[in-house]
Design a protein around this motif. Structure first.
Motif, PDB file in Angstrom:
ATOM      1  N   GLU A   1       0.823  -1.197   0.000  1.00 37.93           N
ATOM      2  CA  GLU A   1       0.000   0.000   0.000  1.00 37.93           C
ATOM      3  C   GLU A   1       0.864   1.257   0.000  1.00 37.93           C
ATOM      4  OE1 GLU A   1      -2.634  -0.281   3.278  1.00 37.93           O
ATOM      5  OE2 GLU A   1      -3.938  -1.788   2.345  1.00 37.93           O
ATOM      6  N   LYS A   2       1.967   1.238   0.751  1.00 37.88           N
ATOM      7  CA  LYS A   2       2.890   2.385   0.784  1.00 37.88           C
ATOM      8  C   LYS A   2       3.527   2.604  -0.584  1.00 37.88           C
ATOM      9  CE  LYS A   2       4.218   2.513   5.648  1.00 37.88           C
ATOM     10  NZ  LYS A   2       5.323   2.355   6.616  1.00 37.88           N
ATOM     11  N   LYS A   3       3.904   1.498  -1.237  1.00 37.65           N
ATOM     12  CA  LYS A   3       4.507   1.600  -2.564  1.00 37.65           C
ATOM     13  C   LYS A   3       3.521   2.206  -3.562  1.00 37.65           C
ATOM     14  CE  LYS A   3       8.002  -2.050  -2.456  1.00 37.65           C
ATOM     15  NZ  LYS A   3       8.423  -3.339  -3.029  1.00 37.65           N
ATOM     16  N   VAL A   4       2.261   1.747  -3.503  1.00 43.39           N
ATOM     17  CA  VAL A   4       1.227   2.271  -4.397  1.00 43.39           C
ATOM     18  C   VAL A   4       1.039   3.768  -4.155  1.00 43.39           C
ATOM     19  CG1 VAL A   4      -1.223   2.217  -4.949  1.00 43.39           C
ATOM     20  CG2 VAL A   4       0.039   0.075  -4.701  1.00 43.39           C
ATOM     21  N   ALA A   5       0.985   4.153  -2.876  1.00 42.18           N
ATOM     22  CA  ALA A   5       0.810   5.572  -2.545  1.00 42.18           C
ATOM     23  C   ALA A   5       1.992   6.395  -3.056  1.00 42.18           C
ATOM     24  CB  ALA A   5       0.659   5.738  -1.034  1.00 42.18           C
ATOM     25  N   ALA A   6       3.220   5.846  -2.886  1.00 47.36           N
ATOM     26  CA  ALA A   6       4.427   6.544  -3.350  1.00 47.36           C
ATOM     27  C   ALA A   6       4.418   6.705  -4.870  1.00 47.36           C
ATOM     28  CB  ALA A   6       5.676   5.796  -2.897  1.00 47.36           C
ATOM     29  N   LEU A   7       3.982   5.619  -5.564  1.00 44.57           N
ATOM     30  CA  LEU A   7       3.909   5.669  -7.022  1.00 44.57           C
ATOM     31  C   LEU A   7       2.881   6.702  -7.479  1.00 44.57           C
ATOM     32  CD1 LEU A   7       4.135   1.892  -7.971  1.00 44.57           C
ATOM     33  CD2 LEU A   7       5.800   3.664  -8.547  1.00 44.57           C
ATOM     34  N   GLU A   8       1.720   6.729  -6.821  1.00 41.96           N
ATOM     35  CA  GLU A   8       0.694   7.706  -7.167  1.00 41.96           C
ATOM     36  C   GLU A   8       1.195   9.128  -6.953  1.00 41.96           C
ATOM     37  OE1 GLU A   8      -2.607   6.575  -4.791  1.00 41.96           O
ATOM     38  OE2 GLU A   8      -3.337   5.061  -6.216  1.00 41.96           O
ATOM     39  N   GLU A   9       1.938   9.329  -5.861  1.00 46.87           N
ATOM     40  CA  GLU A   9       2.505  10.654  -5.583  1.00 46.87           C
ATOM     41  C   GLU A   9       3.530  11.043  -6.650  1.00 46.87           C
ATOM     42  OE1 GLU A   9       4.870  12.998  -1.985  1.00 46.87           O
ATOM     43  OE2 GLU A   9       4.111  10.971  -1.658  1.00 46.87           O
ATOM     44  N   ARG A  10       4.359  10.071  -7.064  1.00 41.15           N
ATOM     45  CA  ARG A  10       5.372  10.325  -8.097  1.00 41.15           C
ATOM     46  C   ARG A  10       4.722  10.650  -9.438  1.00 41.15           C
ATOM     47  NH1 ARG A  10       9.695  12.812  -9.452  1.00 41.15           N
ATOM     48  NH2 ARG A  10      10.931  11.786 -11.062  1.00 41.15           N
ATOM     49  N   VAL A  11       3.653   9.916  -9.752  1.00 39.70           N
ATOM     50  CA  VAL A  11       2.911  10.171 -10.998  1.00 39.70           C
ATOM     51  C   VAL A  11       2.352  11.589 -10.982  1.00 39.70           C
ATOM     52  CG1 VAL A  11       0.834   9.570 -12.289  1.00 39.70           C
ATOM     53  CG2 VAL A  11       2.370   7.769 -11.512  1.00 39.70           C
ATOM     54  N   ALA A  12       1.800  12.008  -9.847  1.00 35.65           N
ATOM     55  CA  ALA A  12       1.261  13.362  -9.724  1.00 35.65           C
ATOM     56  C   ALA A  12       2.359  14.406  -9.915  1.00 35.65           C
ATOM     57  CB  ALA A  12       0.591  13.533  -8.359  1.00 35.65           C
TER      58      ALA A  12
ATOM     59  N   LEU B   1       5.186  13.992 -11.606  1.00 33.84           N
ATOM     60  CA  LEU B   1       5.584  13.985 -13.028  1.00 33.84           C
ATOM     61  C   LEU B   1       4.576  14.718 -13.891  1.00 33.84           C
ATOM     62  CD1 LEU B   1       6.912  10.318 -13.353  1.00 33.84           C
ATOM     63  CD2 LEU B   1       8.273  12.416 -13.428  1.00 33.84           C
ATOM     64  N   GLU B   2       3.298  14.532 -13.597  1.00 34.49           N
ATOM     65  CA  GLU B   2       2.263  15.231 -14.360  1.00 34.49           C
ATOM     66  C   GLU B   2       2.376  16.746 -14.172  1.00 34.49           C
ATOM     67  OE1 GLU B   2      -1.395  13.556 -13.060  1.00 34.49           O
ATOM     68  OE2 GLU B   2      -1.315  11.851 -14.468  1.00 34.49           O
ATOM     69  N   LYS B   3       2.645  17.163 -12.933  1.00 34.06           N
ATOM     70  CA  LYS B   3       2.818  18.590 -12.656  1.00 34.06           C
ATOM     71  C   LYS B   3       4.048  19.137 -13.372  1.00 34.06           C
ATOM     72  CE  LYS B   3       3.012  21.908  -8.867  1.00 34.06           C
ATOM     73  NZ  LYS B   3       3.078  22.087  -7.399  1.00 34.06           N
ATOM     74  N   GLU B   4       5.142  18.347 -13.329  1.00 37.94           N
ATOM     75  CA  GLU B   4       6.379  18.762 -14.007  1.00 37.94           C
ATOM     76  C   GLU B   4       6.157  18.855 -15.522  1.00 37.94           C
ATOM     77  OE1 GLU B   4      10.978  17.153 -14.499  1.00 37.94           O
ATOM     78  OE2 GLU B   4       9.688  16.318 -12.931  1.00 37.94           O
ATOM     79  N   ASN B   5       5.383  17.899 -16.046  1.00 39.85           N
ATOM     80  CA  ASN B   5       5.071  17.912 -17.479  1.00 39.85           C
ATOM     81  C   ASN B   5       4.275  19.158 -17.862  1.00 39.85           C
ATOM     82  OD1 ASN B   5       4.906  16.775 -20.132  1.00 39.85           O
ATOM     83  ND2 ASN B   5       2.810  16.158 -19.695  1.00 39.85           N
ATOM     84  N   GLU B   6       3.310  19.539 -17.045  1.00 40.90           N
ATOM     85  CA  GLU B   6       2.528  20.748 -17.309  1.00 40.90           C
ATOM     86  C   GLU B   6       3.408  21.987 -17.264  1.00 40.90           C
ATOM     87  OE1 GLU B   6      -0.611  21.025 -18.266  1.00 40.90           O
ATOM     88  OE2 GLU B   6      -0.711  18.834 -18.342  1.00 40.90           O
ATOM     89  N   ASN B   7       4.340  22.021 -16.286  1.00 36.17           N
ATOM     90  CA  ASN B   7       5.258  23.166 -16.185  1.00 36.17           C
ATOM     91  C   ASN B   7       6.144  23.273 -17.421  1.00 36.17           C
ATOM     92  OD1 ASN B   7       4.285  23.880 -13.664  1.00 36.17           O
ATOM     93  ND2 ASN B   7       5.821  22.700 -12.549  1.00 36.17           N
ATOM     94  N   GLN B   8       6.639  22.101 -17.882  1.00 37.85           N
ATOM     95  CA  GLN B   8       7.486  22.097 -19.078  1.00 37.85           C
ATOM     96  C   GLN B   8       6.710  22.537 -20.310  1.00 37.85           C
ATOM     97  OE1 GLN B   8       9.198  18.192 -19.300  1.00 37.85           O
ATOM     98  NE2 GLN B   8      10.826  18.656 -17.822  1.00 37.85           N
ATOM     99  N   LYS B   9       5.445  22.105 -20.406  1.00 40.68           N
ATOM    100  CA  LYS B   9       4.599  22.531 -21.524  1.00 40.68           C
ATOM    101  C   LYS B   9       4.416  24.051 -21.513  1.00 40.68           C
ATOM    102  CE  LYS B   9       1.789  18.389 -22.369  1.00 40.68           C
ATOM    103  NZ  LYS B   9       0.421  17.825 -22.268  1.00 40.68           N
TER     104      LYS B   9
END
Length: 210
Positions: A48-59, A61-69
């Motif tokens: 469950e911790k790994k899933v939460a960490a992955l979800e946080e990392r995905v979020a 990356l998505e934010k970083e992608n929007e900033n780069q765009k």
């Protein structure tokens, strides 16, 4: 009597079986409730911790992608603006250079107009002279100079016999017209007028019939 004993024995067996079934169902229900109520195991908590960490990392990356765009869009807008400014600068620079060359040419040609005037005056004087060599030489110089200046855009403003036009002519004198048809018509040219391209370099100084 034996028949009754047999029936009682069968009833007891049925009750016993039903009791066993109820106990089995109760056991299964208890197991399910226990399974729901129990705390997650250590491995499950880790997952469950790994899933939460992955979800946080995905979020992230998505934010970083929007900033780069957003940065790419801003950079593209800046590039387009700079290209437009450079094109405007290049066009203005070309226009300024053309104006500089044109003005320099204009001043040079304007400075040569008195030479043309002198040639015309000399030809008028020589027209009553018998010196053919002088007449021919002066005419040759005048023709060559005028031909060269015409290649640079110089042209003579037509005047004599034309209707007076303030856009091209300057009236320096007036003369009574011989008839109505000569009124507002240029009778004589005192000084030839010239254009450089579409620009008036010098107005034709004329005598107008009135």
């Amino acid at each position: 009597m034996a028949k009754n004993d047999k029936n009682m024995s069968r009833d007891k067996e049925q009750v016993k079986n039903e009791s066993v079934k109820e106990e089995a169902v109760s056991g299964e229900t208890a197991k399910e409730e226990t399974s729901r109520d129990r705390k997650p195991s250590r491995s499950e908590a880790k997952a469950e911790k790994k899933v939460a960490a992955l979800e946080e990392r995905v979020a992230e990356l998505e934010k970083e992608n929007e900033n780069q765009k957003a940065q790419i869009k801003a950079g593209k807008d800046d590039y387009i603006r700079l290209m437009a400014e450079f094109e405007t600068f290049r066009r203005r620079n070309a226009e300024d250079r053309l104006k500089l060359v044109t003005n320099a040419s204009k001043e040079t040609i304007k400075g040569l107009l008195p030479v043309l005037d002198d040639c015309e005056a000399a030809l008028k004087i020589l027209s009553t002279s018998g010196d053919e060599a002088a007449k021919e030489g002066t005419n040759l110089i005048y023709s060559k100079l005028l031909a060269y200046l015409k290649t640079k855009g110089l042209s003579i403003i037509e005047a004599k016999g034309q209707k007076f036009d303030v856009d091209f002519h300057e009236a320096v004198a007036q003369m009574p017209a011989a008839d109505e048809s000569q009124k507002n018509i240029i009778i004589d040219v005192v000084k030839t007028g010239y254009k450089l391209g579409d620009e008036i370099l010098r107005y034709a100084q004329v005598v107008v019939g009135v």
